[in-house]
Write a protein that holds these residues in place. Structure first.
Motif, short mmCIF file in Angstrom:
data_model
loop_
_atom_site.label_atom_id
_atom_site.label_comp_id
_atom_site.label_asym_id
_atom_site.label_seq_id
_atom_site.Cartn_x
_atom_site.Cartn_y
_atom_site.Cartn_z
N ALA A 291 0.86 -1.18 0.00
CA ALA A 291 0.00 0.00 0.00
C ALA A 291 0.90 1.23 0.00
O ALA A 291 1.90 1.27 0.72
N PHE A 292 0.52 2.23 -0.80
CA PHE A 292 1.38 3.41 -0.94
C PHE A 292 0.56 4.69 -0.88
O PHE A 292 -0.52 4.79 -1.46
N PHE A 293 1.13 5.69 -0.19
CA PHE A 293 0.54 7.03 -0.14
C PHE A 293 1.64 8.06 -0.37
O PHE A 293 2.66 8.04 0.31
N ALA A 294 1.41 8.93 -1.35
CA ALA A 294 2.36 10.02 -1.64
C ALA A 294 1.98 11.23 -0.79
O ALA A 294 0.92 11.82 -0.98
N GLN A 295 2.85 11.57 0.16
CA GLN A 295 2.60 12.74 0.99
C GLN A 295 3.00 14.00 0.23
O GLN A 295 4.06 14.04 -0.38
N PRO A 296 2.18 15.03 0.30
CA PRO A 296 2.55 16.28 -0.39
C PRO A 296 3.72 16.96 0.30
O PRO A 296 3.91 16.81 1.51
N GLU A 297 4.47 17.71 -0.48
CA GLU A 297 5.55 18.52 0.09
C GLU A 297 4.94 19.75 0.74
O GLU A 297 3.83 20.16 0.41
N TYR A 298 5.67 20.35 1.65
CA TYR A 298 5.20 21.56 2.32
C TYR A 298 5.00 22.66 1.29
O TYR A 298 5.92 22.96 0.52
N PRO A 299 3.81 23.26 1.25
CA PRO A 299 3.55 24.30 0.25
C PRO A 299 4.26 25.60 0.62
O PRO A 299 4.19 26.04 1.76
#
Length: 149
Positions: free
Chosen positions: A37-45
Motif C-alpha cells: 500500500a502506498f501514499f504520496a505525501q505532499p511537500e510543504y507548500p
C-alpha cells in the motif's frame, strides 16, 4: 501470475473501493501474492503574499506531522483490511508533489509486478485538460497497470 501488487491511495472514496478490490484480487491469486500500500505525501507548500511574507499559518513541522498522521491512517487501514482476509501487506509512504512519479519509483524499488489503481473517471475536455495521476502512471511506466473504475 502476479506476486507483488502496488496499491496507491489518495484517501478518496473511489480509492477505498479500489483497495477492497485489489485485496480481493490478491487473495484470488493465492497465498504467495502480497500487496504494498502506498501514499504520496505532499511537500510543504511554499505560499507567498506580496513582498514575500508567508501566509500559511501551518509550520513545516506541523504540516509534516499532519501528513504523516494522514499517511499512517490510510496505510494502517489498508494493512488491517488485508490482514483480515489473509493477504500479506507492507506499507510505504514518500514525500512527493508528483504522485505519479512516486508511484512508479516505489513500484520499481519494491519490485512490484502490477500497479492496481483507481481511475477518477474524468471524461471529455476535463479529462483531456486535467489528466490524472492514473493516466500519467499509464503513460510513464513499463509495469502493467490494472485500472479500477
Amino acid at each position: 501470475m502476479f506476486k507483488h501488487i502496488l496499491v496507491p491511495t489518495d484517501g478518496s472514496e473511489l480509492s477505498a473501493k479500489t483497495i477492497k478490490q485489489a485485496i480481493l484480487f490478491a487473495k484470488s491469486l493465492g497465498a504467495e501474492t502480497q500487496i504494498t500500500a502506498f501514499f504520496a505525501q505532499p511537500e510543504y507548500p511554499t505560499s507567498y503574499f506580496a513582498e514575500g511574507a508567508l501566509i500559511d499559518p501551518e509550520t513545516p513541522d506541523e504540516f509534516s506531522k499532519n501528513t504523516n498522521e494522514q499517511a499512517n491512517k490510510y496505510l494502517n487501514d489498508i494493512a488491517k483490511e488485508a490482514a483480515n482476509v489473509g493477504v500479506k501487506c507492507n506499507v510505504v509512504t514518500k514525500i512527493s508533489d508528483s504522485p505519479f512519479k512516486a508511484i512508479i519509483e516505489v513500484a520499481e524499488s519494491e519490485k512490484c509486478d502490477l500497479i492496481f489503481m483507481a481511475s477518477h473517471g474524468r471524461r471529455g475536455l476535463a479529462g483531456l485538460l486535467l489528466g490524472s495521476e492514473t493516466n500519467r502512471v499509464l503513460t510513464h511506466t513499463k509495469i502493467p497497470v490494472l485500472v479500477y473504475r
